[in-house]
Enzyme design. Structure first.
Site, PDB file in Angstrom:
ATOM      1  N   HIS A 157      45.936 -46.329  -3.076  1.00 23.68           N
ATOM      2  CA  HIS A 157      44.731 -45.987  -2.306  1.00 23.68           C
ATOM      3  C   HIS A 157      45.109 -45.559  -0.880  1.00 23.68           C
ATOM      4  CE1 HIS A 157      41.668 -47.158  -5.170  1.00 23.68           C
ATOM      5  NE2 HIS A 157      42.076 -48.417  -5.248  1.00 23.68           N
ATOM      6  N   HIS A 171      49.171 -51.164  -6.094  1.00 29.60           N
ATOM      7  CA  HIS A 171      47.886 -50.520  -6.387  1.00 29.60           C
ATOM      8  C   HIS A 171      47.184 -50.098  -5.078  1.00 29.60           C
ATOM      9  CE1 HIS A 171      44.094 -50.148  -8.842  1.00 29.60           C
ATOM     10  NE2 HIS A 171      43.543 -50.409  -7.670  1.00 29.60           N
ATOM     11  N   GLU A 172      47.070 -51.031  -4.157  1.00 28.38           N
ATOM     12  CA  GLU A 172      46.391 -50.709  -2.889  1.00 28.38           C
ATOM     13  C   GLU A 172      47.177 -49.665  -2.096  1.00 28.38           C
ATOM     14  OE1 GLU A 172      43.475 -51.664  -2.764  1.00 28.38           O
ATOM     15  OE2 GLU A 172      43.512 -53.351  -4.154  1.00 28.38           O
ATOM     16  N   GLU A 198      40.497 -44.092  -7.404  1.00 29.96           N
ATOM     17  CA  GLU A 198      41.119 -44.974  -8.391  1.00 29.96           C
ATOM     18  C   GLU A 198      42.266 -44.246  -9.097  1.00 29.96           C
ATOM     19  OE1 GLU A 198      40.222 -48.007  -8.199  1.00 29.96           O
ATOM     20  OE2 GLU A 198      41.219 -48.907  -9.930  1.00 29.96           O
TER      21      GLU A 198
END
Lengths: 496, 496
Positions: free
Chosen positions: B268, B264-265, B294
């Protein structure tokens, strides 16, 4: 509040802000050395330049001069604080922005080329860059001299170490040169009569070194609620007084460098930790300069951790960490290993006795460069000649001569004297501490430095920047720098 | 240069400086979470406050307004950049310093009490503090509304996500509520007919997790010459575009949180890495807001890494790292483990299908709080009632109800909608990417995300802040936010 008190209050708020920017810079420098991926370098340069530029603007804004003219402070600490503000402001406004920027660019360009010149042992490569650096440093020195009333070289030295001049240093260094000429052959002869040191059985696994360095630095007083120990190519002590960042470099086949290096940086760290909290982020709350700082790393590393007493504590610790029989860990063997005298070309590898000679050479050369009495083109020759005169050996190439240190190639002139001044001050402070603290050596033999650190906190750390170097020593030991205490220490350690 | 162009050039230099301060703040925030010893917290507060204060002063200095009035720019990017400068300046000058300081103090006080209130499940403890936070946020919202022409709540939301209003979000959320009412029971019924997932054989040694997370994030495109992966209590992606700092939290008995968290990170991180370098440290070079951000974490984590295709690549990787038989690592089992639908009280533990319901509730409540239609004292009751209406279960206490998130207690209102808007945008972008890239799923099954990332770079990352959220989606996919793409994705994943 009176107008004078209001002006001083505004100045305190402004200097606190400038100091907070300085703390941010310190953290970003630490990060760049210990954490940052290589791709972050360009952006880090932008961040640091923005912070430095803003700090400079805050310092040189017109209202600072107005407030400094109007302000008055009462009480010893506030008076000293205001005087230090005036000094910082005078130094900052003395330098035209164009000169600061030209210096920054020239230093950065020279430092890059120097890396290659050193790798190739080719002074000619860096010579024009160094000449430009020196030209701008001379201009800087003259501007600072005009603002401070010091001589140009003293004005540079004053930036690293307030309160000591070249005229004071010169006879001290001359006396040391004379002492060394006699002491070094004797120490070598004495050493030759003694058994060769037994090397410690390696390898020294990095994880075990890391754990040992952390445990020992904690044992001698570093509080890890306010500190970290990490790794970087060039070890240093950075961060801020409540958030110290020390670094070291581990190699599996080498213990002394990391271990003694961490103990050295712990000395710096304990100084920062002991600065007066009530004066945090004020000029008077800062450390008293680089020689004072070096005295604190060396009182821990050289005066304490390489002492017979502490080595008797350290031996069993090392054996527990790395195993093998007891012989190599005997205090006498550790002393032979880690107090070995040897004439070498490289300053950072030098022993305690010959180290000052490396600096005496640099002090004379850099003073001549700034004074205009030595041309950059003549540096290698002057270096080699001076080196031979001091230590009796001639560097085989410039990589082991005038190219070995980054300092000049990065624009740092006037910094070198801090090292031996620190070593001398450390001996003087240790002598005073020993007189004040009964059982100091017994405590050290138990690995217990707290009595020493407590004494240093009271006499030195907690004094912040109230005093310049000489006055600080007078405050702590009752006399200004007395190099005899250092030569006495060396005689005991290397000539008896 | 014309006067207009000169004014714009001065603004660019000033905004670059402000951005460099922002980068320094980002690094210090990362350090505070991942590195700093606890004793450094107070000084870090001073450093961050100094940087924030200086950035605010740089932004609100009188010459900025003059330059903005005089400046003009030509070319699409420069025009957008100048417009964003005007927006940032208008928002900054709209807020009186006293209000900003009062908010900062109130947020900080509330956040501290909130930690205890949450631990004790005692809303009454934090209620007066939260009431003060809300009062100041309403004042802030009104000041921003007056400056921007938006409604008060929209003005807050605009600070997190430019280019989308509550009036646009409301029907989208209402439609999702209706969809969920039908879809959730069906998904649960379908899930009940299938085999229970086999847990992965733990434990998962931290060193192995660390190595796996690093390797996979690198595999999907993160370049560690410009990034670090470290540990912190609350995972995040910080740093700057050329020096990304992602963090996670490892526990020996838990793999999914760290692994899927790092992926997930990484989403980003890839967005930040793909921002247009030519516009670094300019407003138009920044990411296009929190919903856009997001969408990039979720297109990687949810759309890609939890897809059947990628799980078929991931299974053998996990087995190689943690051992055991092949059954738990079968893609179908990983899908059952990591795509399990479950009604729960805690937002951060929610599955993809029910997650938007958690936000719909918060959106409605925070809009009512800011609009003055809901009193803080009535929040727990309104929360529990709203939660039951959306998900059919009632929180047993406020710790699992309105006390669970830090956001409101730290003054963040208008942020929550970014999460489901990001999830919806991710589905829409994935659908467009799939249409544009043949063999996307074949590539994903090989663990190969480069075609997808290259498409995102062109369509989204490389666009910086040129567009607001809706226009960015139009640019990338040919239409503004279309929640149908998300519900289609959910139907395929949970209802077939």
């Amino acid at each position: 509040m009176t107008t004078q008190a209001e002006a001083y209050a505004r100045l305190k708020a402004r200097f606190a802000r400038i100091a907070a920017l300085g703390e941010a810079q310190a953290m970003l420098h630490w990060d760049a050395s210990a954490m940052m991926p290589p791709g972050g370098a360009a952006a880090r340069g932008e961040q640091l330049a923005a912070l430095a530029g803003l700090a400079h603007e805050l310092m040189t804004a017109p209202e600072v001069a107005e407030d400094l003219a109007a302000a008055s402070a009462t009480g010893e600490w506030d008076e000293a604080n205001l005087a230090l503000m005036r000094r910082a402001h005078a130094r900052a406004v003395a330098l035209p922005t164009a000169l600061v920027e030209a210096s920054t660019r020239a230093n950065s360009a020279c430092e890059k080329v120097w890396r290659e010149a050193k790798a190739r042992a080719d002074f000619a490569l860096v010579r024009p860059h160094l000449a430009e650096v020196v030209r701008l440093q001379r201009e800087t020195a003259q501007a600072l001299a005009a603002a401070t009333g010091l001589s140009p070289y003293d004005a540079l030295m004053d930036g690293y170490q307030r309160g000591v001049t070249a005229a004071e240093v010169e006879p001290i260094f001359a006396a040391y040169e004379a002492f060394l000429a006699e002491a070094l052959p004797c120490a070598e002869a004495l050493q030759a009569t003694r058994p060769a040191p037994i090397p410690l059985p390696g390898p020294f696994p990095v994880a075990a070194q890391r754990a040992l360095c952390r445990r020992l630095s904690e044992r001698i007083g570093l509080d890890y609620d306010h500190a970290r120990l990490d790794e970087s190519l060039h070890p240093f002590c950075g961060g801020t007084p409540t958030d110290i960042r020390i670094t070291t470099f581990y190699a599996e086949d080498e213990l002394a460098k990391s271990l003694l290096g961490v103990l050295h940086e712990t000395g710096h760290a304990l100084y920062e930790r002991g600065l007066p909290e009530a004066w945090a982020r004020q000029p008077v709350g800062e450390a008293a300069g680089m020689a004072a700082h070096e005295s604190q790393s060396l009182i821990v590393e050289m005066q304490t951790c390489r002492s017979d007493a502490f080595l008797s504590f350290l031996g069993p610790e090392l054996q527990a960490s790395f195993g093998g029989g007891p012989e190599p860990y005997a205090p006498a063997n550790l002393a032979r290993l880690w107090r070995r005298v040897s004439r070498g070309f490289i300053r950072v590898d030098a022993d305690e006795l010959t180290y000052p000679a490396h600096i005496i050479l640099r002090f004379r050369l850099e003073r001549a460069l700034i004074g205009g009495d030595l041309a950059v083109a003549d540096l290698p020759g002057a270096w080699n000649e001076g080196f031979r005169a001091l230590l009796g050996i001639t560097p085989p190439d410039d990589a082991r001569g005038c190219l070995q240190d980054i300092h000049w190639h990065d624009g740092a002139f006037g910094y070198f004297p801090s090292y031996p001044l620190g070593a001398m001050a450390a001996a003087q402070l240790m002598k005073a501490a020993r007189a004040a603290i009964p059982d100091l050596d017994t405590e050290m033999a138990r690995g217990e430095l707290l009595p020493l650190i407590a004494w240093l906190r009271e006499k030195l750390h907690g004094q912040g920047s109230r005093f310049g170097f000489q006055d600080l020593l007078r405050h702590a030991t009752g006399k200004s720098l007395d190099p005899q205490d250092f030569t006495e220490h060396l005689r005991r350690r290397y000539l008896e």
